[in-house]
Write a protein that holds these residues in place. Structure first.
Motif, mmCIF file in Angstrom:
data_model
loop_
_atom_site.group_PDB
_atom_site.id
_atom_site.type_symbol
_atom_site.label_atom_id
_atom_site.label_comp_id
_atom_site.label_asym_id
_atom_site.label_seq_id
_atom_site.Cartn_x
_atom_site.Cartn_y
_atom_site.Cartn_z
ATOM 1 N N ASN A 192 27.827 43.583 5.518
ATOM 2 C CA ASN A 192 29.268 43.818 5.415
ATOM 3 C C ASN A 192 29.855 44.230 6.765
ATOM 4 O OD1 ASN A 192 27.659 46.134 5.077
ATOM 5 N ND2 ASN A 192 29.299 47.261 4.082
ATOM 6 N N LEU A 193 29.157 45.106 7.485
ATOM 7 C CA LEU A 193 29.659 45.533 8.793
ATOM 8 C C LEU A 193 29.411 44.471 9.869
ATOM 9 C CD1 LEU A 193 28.827 49.351 8.828
ATOM 10 C CD2 LEU A 193 31.047 48.235 8.560
ATOM 11 N N GLU A 194 28.395 43.657 9.684
ATOM 12 C CA GLU A 194 28.186 42.547 10.631
ATOM 13 C C GLU A 194 29.279 41.490 10.452
ATOM 14 O OE1 GLU A 194 26.086 42.791 13.084
ATOM 15 O OE2 GLU A 194 25.514 44.714 12.218
ATOM 16 N N LEU A 195 29.687 41.268 9.208
ATOM 17 C CA LEU A 195 30.821 40.376 8.958
ATOM 18 C C LEU A 195 32.079 40.957 9.605
ATOM 19 C CD1 LEU A 195 32.103 37.934 7.528
ATOM 20 C CD2 LEU A 195 32.388 39.385 5.495
ATOM 21 N N THR A 243 44.912 48.946 4.451
ATOM 22 C CA THR A 243 44.762 47.995 5.559
ATOM 23 C C THR A 243 45.879 46.963 5.531
ATOM 24 O OG1 THR A 243 42.336 48.257 5.510
ATOM 25 C CG2 THR A 243 43.228 46.318 6.650
ATOM 26 N N THR A 244 46.108 46.395 4.365
ATOM 27 C CA THR A 244 47.172 45.390 4.212
ATOM 28 C C THR A 244 48.532 45.966 4.557
ATOM 29 O OG1 THR A 244 45.896 44.319 2.448
ATOM 30 C CG2 THR A 244 48.232 43.756 2.612
ATOM 31 N N LEU A 245 48.785 47.188 4.089
ATOM 32 C CA LEU A 245 50.077 47.826 4.337
ATOM 33 C C LEU A 245 50.319 48.024 5.831
ATOM 34 C CD1 LEU A 245 52.610 49.184 3.119
ATOM 35 C CD2 LEU A 245 51.302 51.335 3.106
ATOM 36 N N PHE A 246 49.318 48.548 6.529
ATOM 37 C CA PHE A 246 49.488 48.810 7.960
ATOM 38 C C PHE A 246 49.575 47.512 8.770
ATOM 39 C CE2 PHE A 246 47.635 53.133 7.027
ATOM 40 C CZ PHE A 246 48.803 53.824 7.342
ATOM 41 N N ILE A 247 48.876 46.474 8.323
ATOM 42 C CA ILE A 247 49.000 45.178 8.994
ATOM 43 C C ILE A 247 50.426 44.655 8.857
ATOM 44 C CG2 ILE A 247 48.332 42.736 8.863
ATOM 45 C CD1 ILE A 247 45.488 43.659 8.234
ATOM 46 N N LEU A 248 50.996 44.799 7.663
ATOM 47 C CA LEU A 248 52.387 44.377 7.456
ATOM 48 C C LEU A 248 53.341 45.182 8.333
ATOM 49 C CD1 LEU A 248 52.445 43.883 3.576
ATOM 50 C CD2 LEU A 248 52.474 42.110 5.336
ATOM 51 N N PHE A 249 53.090 46.492 8.459
ATOM 52 C CA PHE A 249 53.912 47.323 9.344
ATOM 53 C C PHE A 249 53.796 46.846 10.795
ATOM 54 C CE2 PHE A 249 53.757 51.258 6.381
ATOM 55 C CZ PHE A 249 54.935 50.851 5.774
ATOM 56 N N ALA A 250 52.576 46.485 11.196
ATOM 57 C CA ALA A 250 52.363 46.024 12.567
ATOM 58 C C ALA A 250 53.097 44.709 12.816
ATOM 59 C CB ALA A 250 50.869 45.863 12.844
ATOM 60 N N ALA A 303 45.384 53.094 12.878
ATOM 61 C CA ALA A 303 45.405 53.082 11.407
ATOM 62 C C ALA A 303 44.774 51.811 10.857
ATOM 63 C CB ALA A 303 46.846 53.225 10.903
ATOM 64 N N ILE A 304 45.114 50.661 11.442
ATOM 65 C CA ILE A 304 44.532 49.401 10.970
ATOM 66 C C ILE A 304 43.035 49.392 11.226
ATOM 67 C CG2 ILE A 304 44.481 46.895 11.303
ATOM 68 C CD1 ILE A 304 47.466 47.100 12.063
ATOM 69 N N GLY A 305 42.627 49.847 12.410
ATOM 70 C CA GLY A 305 41.206 49.886 12.730
ATOM 71 C C GLY A 305 40.433 50.769 11.767
ATOM 72 N N PHE A 306 40.943 51.968 11.510
ATOM 73 C CA PHE A 306 40.235 52.901 10.642
ATOM 74 C C PHE A 306 40.199 52.405 9.195
ATOM 75 C CE2 PHE A 306 40.250 56.568 7.736
ATOM 76 C CZ PHE A 306 39.031 57.129 8.080
ATOM 77 N N CYS A 307 41.328 51.969 8.674
ATOM 78 C CA CYS A 307 41.380 51.538 7.268
ATOM 79 C C CYS A 307 40.545 50.280 7.034
ATOM 80 C CB CYS A 307 42.829 51.308 6.840
ATOM 81 S SG CYS A 307 43.817 52.810 6.778
ATOM 82 N N SER A 308 40.598 49.348 7.968
ATOM 83 C CA SER A 308 39.796 48.128 7.806
ATOM 84 C C SER A 308 38.303 48.437 7.917
ATOM 85 C CB SER A 308 40.199 47.071 8.844
ATOM 86 O OG SER A 308 39.982 47.537 10.167
ATOM 87 N N PHE A 309 37.945 49.381 8.795
ATOM 88 C CA PHE A 309 36.547 49.810 8.887
ATOM 89 C C PHE A 309 36.089 50.409 7.557
ATOM 90 C CE2 PHE A 309 33.872 53.607 9.452
ATOM 91 C CZ PHE A 309 32.679 52.977 9.816
ATOM 92 N N MET A 310 36.912 51.267 6.978
ATOM 93 C CA MET A 310 36.553 51.888 5.715
ATOM 94 C C MET A 310 36.429 50.844 4.603
ATOM 95 S SD MET A 310 36.124 55.085 6.341
ATOM 96 C CE MET A 310 36.147 55.861 4.732
#
Length: 363
Positions: A16-19, A211-218, A251-258
């Motif tokens: 999952n993390l390699e993907l 993740t989706t929410l913050f991407i939309l904000f970005a 925020a996107i980095g952290f949420c997508s990592f989680m």
């Protein structure tokens, strides 16, 4: 017996993390496709054209990608130790590509002797323009960060994160504040954040939504800044994702990592192999200014592609990024198979390696 896949940090590879590494590196290549090709000059001349808006969004995620990679490092390394072999392995990879690529360019009359000599200096600049150099310097701080984190309690860990987040993320995002930041200190913050997740088993099933929410904000921030920039003649499209410590990039980095950390997928040898080769993609395609000019300018003529129809531009952009990624992955896998172990074996036989290793093991 099921085959185990070991990552460069010495831990069993999680597919999952390699993907996640693969997705992130594709986003970084897309970022370089836009910002290292000369496209920005043309894009800012036609700020609100369809082609420009697409390209601004296509290349907006590079600094976010850096955060993603460092969070993975912190997650694994907070319960591991660096060894001289691990460090030499990374340095030898960087040096191999620096020397090999600069010599290849020299043979074909593209580069110069100066490029070859500069390739020997892997830590020429420790700033936001040189991720690899900053990462190699930061890596030496990991044993000391681990000592710190192992000797504070959860509440103290939270206070430390809060203090650093206020300094780097909050003030770094505010328009009237100027925060002096280098990547070594920023990587340390991300390491501390990822270590907290690992040490205290932080989980939440809603990270995909965040993740989706913050991407939309970005995306909204880029479009709004394009409109404002066009009105006031300012180049501010990436104002809120322009560096790794801006709130949305973090925020996107952290949420997508989680999200990817808890993603349930079967172990895949193919994903693990490709994910384990992504550092090589960075070492190759972002190797030097000469490489950038040759790849994005001479070979792909990215700047000239701006005037294609939007349909053809989208197709050209995607194929170019995928093509660069795939070719670099193939080159890196070949290097690992044919060169890496031979170089490491030769280095480990040296007297100086043995003396340094004795001191490293005392840490």
């Amino acid at each position: 017996m099921k085959k185990e896949f070991i990552n460069k940090h010495g831990s069993i590879r999680n597919s999952n993390l390699e993907l996640y590494r693969i997705v992130v590196m594709l986003l970084i290549v897309a970022h370089h496709f836009v910002v290292n090709s000369g496209l920005l000059d043309v894009m800012y001349e036609h700020t609100l054209s369809v082609n420009s808006i697409f390209l601004f969004l296509f290349g907006a995620w590079g600094k976010t990608g850096i955060n993603c990679f460092m969070l993975i490092t912190g997650y694994f390394m907070c319960k591991s130790n660096i060894t001289l072999r691990k460090y030499v392995k990374m340095i030898s990879e960087v040096l191999f590509y620096n020397i090999f690529i600069s010599l290849l360019f020299l043979v074909f009359g593209i580069g110069s002797i100066k490029d070859v000599l500069e390739g020997l200096l892997i830590v020429r600049k420790v700033d936001s323009s040189n991720f690899i150099a900053c990462f190699l310097v930061f890596y030496l701080f990991i044993p000391f960060l681990n000592i710190l984190l192992q000797n504070i309690n959860q509440k103290q860990h939270q206070y430390l994160i809060g203090l650093l987040a206020f300094l780097y993320v909050f003030l770094g995002t505010m328009p009237k504040f100027s925060v002096v930041m280098n990547y070594v200190s920023w990587f340390s913050f991300l390491y501390i954040v990822a270590a907290y997740v690992r040490l205290y088993s932080i989980n939440n099933r809603k990270w995909g939504y965040w993740t989706t929410l913050f991407i939309l904000f970005a995306i909204m921030s880029v479009i709004i800044c394009l409109i404002l920039g066009d009105k006031f003649d300012k180049q501010i499209a990436y104002r809120f994702v322009s560096d790794s410590n801006t709130f949305l990039a973090f925020a996107i980095g952290f949420c997508s990592f989680m999200f990817f950390k808890d993603l349930k997928i079967n172990k895949s040898g193919l994903i693990n192999t490709i994910g384990g080769s992504t550092f090589g993609v960075l070492c190759i395609h972002a190797n030097s200014d000469t490489m950038r000019k040759w790849l994005w300018g001479t070979i792909l003529n990215v700047k000239g592609a701006y005037y294609l129809s939007i349909e053809r531009l989208i197709l050209f952009s995607i194929i170019s990024v995928l093509g660069v990624f795939i070719i670099c992955i193939i080159i890196e896998i070949i290097r690992q198979k044919l060169v890496e172990n031979r170089i490491l074996s030769w280095i480990e036989k040296s007297t100086i390696y043995g003396k340094i290793n004795e001191r490293v093991e005392l840490l």
